[in-house]
Design a protein around this motif. Structure first.
Motif, PDB file in Angstrom:
ATOM      1  N   LYS A 166      31.234  46.918  48.452  1.00 29.54           N
ATOM      2  CA  LYS A 166      32.016  46.907  47.208  1.00 29.54           C
ATOM      3  C   LYS A 166      33.346  46.185  47.413  1.00 29.54           C
ATOM      4  O   LYS A 166      33.762  45.373  46.565  1.00 29.54           O
ATOM      5  N   TYR A 196      20.819  44.460  40.425  1.00 22.13           N
ATOM      6  CA  TYR A 196      21.825  44.154  39.405  1.00 22.13           C
ATOM      7  C   TYR A 196      22.030  42.651  39.347  1.00 22.13           C
ATOM      8  O   TYR A 196      22.224  42.002  40.378  1.00 22.13           O
ATOM      9  N   ARG A 197      21.977  42.097  38.141  1.00 22.48           N
ATOM     10  CA  ARG A 197      22.265  40.687  37.917  1.00 22.48           C
ATOM     11  C   ARG A 197      23.317  40.581  36.830  1.00 22.48           C
ATOM     12  O   ARG A 197      23.193  41.206  35.784  1.00 22.48           O
ATOM     13  N   ASP A 202      31.327  40.923  35.016  1.00 18.30           N
ATOM     14  CA  ASP A 202      30.541  42.095  34.617  1.00 18.30           C
ATOM     15  C   ASP A 202      30.413  43.119  35.752  1.00 18.30           C
ATOM     16  O   ASP A 202      30.571  44.324  35.527  1.00 18.30           O
ATOM     17  N   ILE A 203      30.110  42.633  36.945  1.00 21.33           N
ATOM     18  CA  ILE A 203      29.780  43.572  38.019  1.00 21.33           C
ATOM     19  C   ILE A 203      30.978  44.413  38.447  1.00 21.33           C
ATOM     20  O   ILE A 203      30.817  45.559  38.881  1.00 21.33           O
ATOM     21  N   HIS A 206      31.082  47.807  37.071  1.00 20.97           N
ATOM     22  CA  HIS A 206      29.977  48.705  37.415  1.00 20.97           C
ATOM     23  C   HIS A 206      29.985  49.143  38.877  1.00 20.97           C
ATOM     24  O   HIS A 206      29.284  50.086  39.243  1.00 20.97           O
ATOM     25  N   LEU A 207      30.772  48.471  39.713  1.00 21.80           N
ATOM     26  CA  LEU A 207      30.693  48.688  41.156  1.00 21.80           C
ATOM     27  C   LEU A 207      30.852  50.147  41.573  1.00 21.80           C
ATOM     28  O   LEU A 207      30.141  50.636  42.449  1.00 21.80           O
TER      29      LEU A 207
END
Length: 221
Positions: A166, A196-197, A202-203, A206-207
């Protein structure tokens, strides 16, 4: 003549082991694993009751040479890692190099690899790609590596530890374009795998929700 077999083992789903891999392990005069717990588990699951030696990140040159001398006295040695294909970002590559330089025939039983699984799953343009492996543990050197690799314009594949991925993704995001896509695979091929794409933008949101699990990361060029 002594032969060293590089044996690919599952990366997540224990049923992914090849029949040829099981046969070679059954026939082996010497088995070299990475960690005791994982090697014992793999052999037991496949009905193989044999003693084994260990080769891992804690093994020094004297231990490597001891294993080399053992291989010279055996007809068939099988090298396995905790997951995937030995020699790809693990100490097995050093033993293979020693074997080749000392006239030991080296063969492979191909199979699972987190690298090829991630490239096949990501859905990105993957040619050309650069396999980074693990980035440097030193923070400043790691940032220099990130900048250098991103400047190549290649799709990038890297491994990380479950405890650090992360942080590394956040570091890469600082230097990458926010609309560049990233694929994150956790526990690939296992029942609880996560794929996850999305873009770096975006990511990042969500991490914190992702678990500590073996990751493989693909960054689109």
């Amino acid at each position: 003549m002594s032969i060293l077999y590089i044996i690919s083992v599952p990366i997540g789903n224990e049923r992914d082991i090849a029949m040829n891999a099981i046969e070679k392990l059954q026939q082996a005069d010497l088995i070299i694993g990475e960690e005791h717990k994982e090697t014992s588990k793999l052999l037991k699951l496949n009905g193989i009751d044999k003693e084994f030696e260990l080769l891992n990140e804690h093994s020094d040159d004297s231990e490597m040479n001891r294993l080399l001398e053992l291989m010279k006295t055996r007809c068939m040695t099988c090298l396995i890692s905790d997951a995937g294909t030995p020699g790809i970002e693990d100490p097995g590559s050093g033993l293979v190099n020693l074997a080749v330089r000392n006239g030991i025939d080296v063969k492979i039983v191909p199979g699972p690899s987190a690298l090829t699984c991630a490239l096949a799953l990501c859905g990105f343009r993957i040619s050309p790609f650069t396999f980074i492996g693990f980035l440097n543990r030193d923070e400043e050197k790691r940032r220099q590596e990130i900048n250098r690799y991103l400047s190549l314009g290649h799709t990038l594949v890297l491994y990380e530890t479950p405890y650090r991925y992360k942080k590394v993704i956040r570091e890469i995001a600082k230097f990458s374009k926010k609309n560049h896509r990233i694929f994150l695979g956790l526990n690939l091929t296992a029942e609880d795998e996560i794929q996850y794409r999305g873009t770096f933008k975006d990511i990042l949101s969500h991490l914190d929700n992702f678990p500590k699990a073996p990751p493989v990361i693909v960054i689109e060029s």
